[in-house]
Design an enzyme around this catalytic site. Structure first.
Site, mmCIF file in Angstrom:
data_model
loop_
_atom_site.group_PDB
_atom_site.id
_atom_site.type_symbol
_atom_site.label_atom_id
_atom_site.label_comp_id
_atom_site.label_asym_id
_atom_site.label_seq_id
_atom_site.Cartn_x
_atom_site.Cartn_y
_atom_site.Cartn_z
ATOM 1 N N GLU A 173 24.091 -27.463 89.460
ATOM 2 C CA GLU A 173 23.505 -26.509 88.515
ATOM 3 C C GLU A 173 24.213 -26.569 87.036
ATOM 4 O O GLU A 173 25.418 -26.670 87.120
ATOM 5 C CB GLU A 173 23.940 -25.022 88.881
ATOM 6 C CG GLU A 173 23.428 -24.073 88.028
ATOM 7 C CD GLU A 173 23.715 -22.574 88.373
ATOM 8 O OE1 GLU A 173 24.439 -22.267 89.442
ATOM 9 O OE2 GLU A 173 23.360 -21.637 87.713
ATOM 10 N N ARG B 91 33.970 -28.284 102.204
ATOM 11 C CA ARG B 91 34.122 -27.912 100.648
ATOM 12 C C ARG B 91 35.575 -28.538 100.342
ATOM 13 O O ARG B 91 36.247 -28.455 101.183
ATOM 14 C CB ARG B 91 33.976 -26.755 100.281
ATOM 15 C CG ARG B 91 33.494 -26.241 99.245
ATOM 16 C CD ARG B 91 33.486 -24.683 98.792
ATOM 17 N NE ARG B 91 33.258 -24.328 97.602
ATOM 18 C CZ ARG B 91 32.277 -24.604 97.001
ATOM 19 N NH1 ARG B 91 31.120 -24.765 97.494
ATOM 20 N NH2 ARG B 91 32.001 -24.123 95.532
ATOM 21 N N LYS C 91 33.021 -22.181 88.837
ATOM 22 C CA LYS C 91 32.876 -22.555 87.428
ATOM 23 C C LYS C 91 33.206 -21.020 86.571
ATOM 24 O O LYS C 91 33.306 -21.290 85.421
ATOM 25 C CB LYS C 91 31.253 -22.756 87.367
ATOM 26 C CG LYS C 91 31.011 -24.275 87.809
ATOM 27 C CD LYS C 91 29.686 -24.678 87.283
ATOM 28 C CE LYS C 91 29.016 -25.356 88.806
ATOM 29 N NZ LYS C 91 27.742 -25.388 88.966
HETATM 30 P P1 ATP Z 1 30.196 -22.570 91.403
HETATM 31 O O1 ATP Z 1 29.916 -21.586 92.854
HETATM 32 O O2 ATP Z 1 31.523 -22.680 91.030
HETATM 33 O O3 ATP Z 1 29.109 -22.382 90.435
HETATM 34 P P2 ATP Z 1 28.704 -24.749 92.999
HETATM 35 O O4 ATP Z 1 29.144 -25.218 94.195
HETATM 36 O O5 ATP Z 1 27.889 -23.468 93.154
HETATM 37 O O6 ATP Z 1 29.815 -24.083 92.022
HETATM 38 P P3 ATP Z 1 26.846 -26.354 92.074
HETATM 39 O O7 ATP Z 1 26.659 -27.099 90.707
HETATM 40 O O8 ATP Z 1 25.797 -25.770 92.719
HETATM 41 O O9 ATP Z 1 28.000 -25.631 91.850
HETATM 42 O O10 ATP Z 1 27.134 -27.627 93.157
HETATM 43 C C1 ATP Z 1 26.627 -28.776 93.206
HETATM 44 C C2 ATP Z 1 26.749 -29.530 94.651
HETATM 45 O O11 ATP Z 1 28.065 -29.716 94.481
HETATM 46 C C3 ATP Z 1 26.155 -28.717 95.518
HETATM 47 O O12 ATP Z 1 25.735 -29.378 96.689
HETATM 48 C C4 ATP Z 1 27.653 -27.961 96.079
HETATM 49 O O13 ATP Z 1 27.490 -27.609 97.325
HETATM 50 C C5 ATP Z 1 28.619 -29.264 95.820
HETATM 51 N N1 ATP Z 1 29.883 -28.829 95.594
HETATM 52 C C6 ATP Z 1 30.317 -27.734 94.830
HETATM 53 N N2 ATP Z 1 31.676 -27.607 94.968
HETATM 54 C C7 ATP Z 1 32.168 -28.285 95.939
HETATM 55 C C8 ATP Z 1 33.317 -28.382 96.636
HETATM 56 N N3 ATP Z 1 34.518 -27.691 96.369
HETATM 57 N N4 ATP Z 1 33.344 -29.549 97.406
HETATM 58 C C9 ATP Z 1 32.379 -30.027 97.906
HETATM 59 N N5 ATP Z 1 31.218 -30.106 97.324
HETATM 60 C C10 ATP Z 1 31.034 -29.155 96.355
HETATM 61 MG MG MG Z 2 25.764 -23.670 93.359
#
Ligand code: ATP
Ligand code: MG
Length: 689
Positions: free
Chosen positions: A184, A404, A414
């Protein structure tokens, strides 16, 4: 194989003594061959390696005396050595010979011995214990030991991580796999995203398939072009390009049409139940009062949502799945919600936006994704994902869960990262204290280390809190052989040294930037009869002691002048360049202020931003802030530091590794950032727990 043993012959003839024979014995995993070569060398250079016929007796013991793994058998051999050493310092004669080296190396490869030795179990025999410890402390033996430990650690690391990638994707066909990375655009890429991106890329490559990059831009309140640009740049830094780039917003029309279809099929309904109540009802499995509204009513409401009318804004669109399902993700999840904020790409065309839950399966399917990798906190939502696919009769991608990434003392959300940026507690998204790709790179993490570490974590499904030590240790292993060496001394801690017979005329001379890597070229070092060393070093010096000035040679201390508070203010010494630097205990870093001018340096080091190893959902961020997270020390460094460019990684002798954050210039002092090396001190929280 005994790599390097051949190359050793000419080096030996140059007079590199017993230490070199240890190089052979490091290879003791293949005992017989190693020993044979040692003996051959010993015969050739008897004066250097102390070879005599009596060596053979010890060779025999080394090769045959430690074969058993049973303690009583081994003890016979231990006792033999112990007995022999009762009246001797070494096995043969008055100095270290090949016999000591071979026997020591043999013992070193006996697990029972090592275990007992580690536990200081002198019962095995005090003489053998004394002899073994003494040898172990000698330079070549110590070096061999640390090499062996490093090898063992690497092997262990490898073993542990092996297999993680042996997990394949189910139903993966060579050439047909399509994975996707769907960030995102609401923040900068962090280390968790790097894992997601690298894993997707890994599988795409492994099956000679494709990796799609897709911006999941369904929430205009949080998303910005700036973030898209930075994400693309950071992915490029990781060497990830993707075979195509799309946006969920490219599919808004299609998603809308599918939503209408679902309403018409009685599979979705609009709901104006207030948010809190809706949450409670979902939790308790209570259907909404709107659940059985007519298709016409739902279409009317959805149109109002689309127009963004006052009533429309109070509604959302929900999938009609099963309010009694045990899996709460199936209790009529939200598919569309209103948002009046203009979207960074499609501006105000839409006032309704699909949720991730609805858009993700649809777009995955439309775009041809065969394997959707998701972090396992979405595991409960897998059924829901498939429900949408089935309801819309779409092609079904396979979901593949992985864990994760999370680190101690680190938050990756974020929302929290944004709070830190906006509150000014960090300098931006690339702050060296941040777990963003930019932040850790600015702190000195190399892309190679990041890739290696993340792929090493692999596809493991254990959700563990990782320590930061391993990743920095991987980094150190990568930067150590290629970082030029310079010298800097703590500015507040300078002590003068006068060399009574030092060069009257200061001069410079070229020395290698890295002793083991001549490819890094040479640097200019200044020499004069007045130098600086650090107080800590000066305090240890004694009159008549012989020490080594690194990159110069030995000196003998003539006087250590102290102030009333015992602080050393000046040391008088004389050169003793013919002295053997291998024989001195202290190798000091020093700087001459002439003829080249010394450079002022600010050295930055950091602490974790938060005081808790693991932030819980209910924790108030502001209660967990580390009060002081940046530490700056002032140093002076050798003139070569003036040419460092931003991003250059160097070692300051005896201080560690540093990355240039801002070069030396007329306007600014050189700014260096300390690179953690994975040792406890460098990665522990500096703020007392
Ligand atoms: P936030 O919840 O902080 O907004 P997010 O996980 O929703 O973070 P995205 O931009 O949606 O952020 O994530 C993009 C991709 O990265 C998704 O497939 C997500 O599952 C993966 N991702 C995010 N954080 C992690 C993590 N800590 N370890 C592994 N994969 C991750
Ligand atoms: Mg997300």
């Amino acid at each position: 194989m005994l790599n390097g043993s051949k190359a050793l012959l000419p080096r030996l003839s140059l007079g590199i003594e017993i230490s070199s024979s240890i190089n052979i014995l490091e290879l003791f995993s293949d005992k017989k061959e190693a020993v044979e070569i040692c003996l051959e060398l010993g015969k050739k250079f008897p004066e250097v390696l102390g070879y005599s016929d009596s060596v053979n007796k010890w060779v025999d013991l080394a090769l045959n005396g430690f074969k058993s793994s049973k303690f009583p058998d081994l003890q016979v051999s231990f006792n033999k050595i112990d007995e022999h050493l009762k009246l001797r310092t070494f096995l043969i004669g008055n100095s270290i010979t090949l016999a000591d080296a071979i026997t020591w190396a043999a013992l070193k490869s006996v697990p029972v011995w090592n275990k007992n030795f580690k536990d200081a179990n002198k019962a095995i025999g005090s003489e053998i214990y004394r002899w073994f410890a003494y040898l172990g402390a000698q330079e070549p033996f110590a070096r061999a030991q640390s090499m062996q430990q490093e090898e063992a650690a690497k092997l262990k690391e490898k073993k542990k991580d092996q297999g993680s990638f042996e997990i394949g994707l189910e139903n993966a066909e060579m050439g047909k796999v399509v994975t996707r990375f769907p960030p995102e655009p609401s923040g900068y890429l962090h280390i968790g995203h790097a894992k997601a991106a690298l894993l997707n890329e890994f599988f795409a490559k492994k099956y000679q398939g494709k990796l799609l990059l897709r911006f999941d831009d369904t929430n205009p309140t949080k998303e910005k072009c700036e973030f898209e640009e930075s994400i693309i740049e950071d992915l490029a830094l990781l060497g990830i390009k993707g075979d195509s780039l799309s946006h969920t917003s490219d599919y808004f029309d299609q998603l809308y049409d599918l939503a209408i279809k679902m309403i018409q099929a009685g599979l979705a309904y609009c709901d104006d139940t207030p948010l809190e109540q809706m949450r409670a009802e979902r939790f308790d499995g209570i259907p909404s009062k709107n659940r059985d509204n007519s298709v016409e009513e739902n279409l009317r409401r959805f149109e109002e949502m689309k127009q963004g009318t006052e009533f429309g804004l109070t509604n959302c669109l929900r999938a009609k799945i099963d309010m009694k399902a045990n899996n709460k993700a199936l209790r009529d999840p939200v598919m569309y919600r209103c948002n009046l904020t203009p979207h960074h790409r499609v501006d105000d065309k839409w006032k309704i936006y699909p949720t991730y839950d609805f858009a993700c399966p649809v777009v995955d399917s439309i775009e041809g994704v065969t394997h959707a990798l998701r972090t396992d906190e979405y595991h409960d939502r897998n059924d829901q994902y498939y429900w949408f696919i089935d309801a819309l009769k779409l092609r079904k991608p396979f979901i593949w869960d992985y864990s994760r990434l999370s680190f101690i003392f680190t938050f990756l959300s974020k929302r929290k990262l944004t709070w830190f940026v906006n509150s000014g507690r960090v300098t931006g998204w690339d702050d060296p204290r941040f777990p963003t790709v930019r932040g850790i790179r600015r702190r000195g993490m190399t892309v190679d280390a990041l890739r290696e570490y993340i792929l090493m974590q692999g596809a493991s499904k254990n959700a563990v809190m990782l320590e930061w030590d391993k990743i920095w240790a991987v980094n150190k292993r990568i930067i150590d052989p290629v970082s030029p060496r310079y010298v800097a001394l703590n500015k507040e801690n300078l002590c003068k040294v006068i060399l009574t017979d030092g060069p009257k005329e200061a001069y410079t001379s070229k020395v290698p930037r890295h002793k083991k890597n001549t490819e890094l070229g040479e640097k200019e070092t200044s020499y004069s009869d007045h130098l600086f060393i650090e107080h800590e070093d000066a305090a240890t010096l004694e009159v008549s002691e012989e020490i080594t000035l690194m990159d110069w040679g030995n000196v003998i201390i003539e006087d250590v002048q102290r102030e009333s508070n015992n602080l050393v203010v000046q040391v008088i010494a004389k050169l003793h360049l013919e002295g053997d630097f291998k024989k001195t205990k202290k190798k000091l870093t020093w700087l001459s202020p002439d003829p080249a001018e010394l450079i002022s340096v600010d050295i930055h080091d950091y602490d974790y931003l938060i005081t808790k190893k693991k932030l819980e959902e209910e924790d108030n961020l502001e209660d967990c802030l580390t009060p002081v997270t940046e530490f700056v020390t002032h140093a002076i460094g050798d003139a070569n530091l003036a040419s460092l460019q931003k991003g250059d990684i160097i070692q300051l002798e005896r201080k560690g590794f540093f990355i240039c954050d801002r070069p030396h210039s007329a306007e600014s002092r050189l700014q260096l950032i300390t690179i953690p090396d994975g040792k406890a001190k460098s990665i522990g929280s500096k703020h007392a727990d």
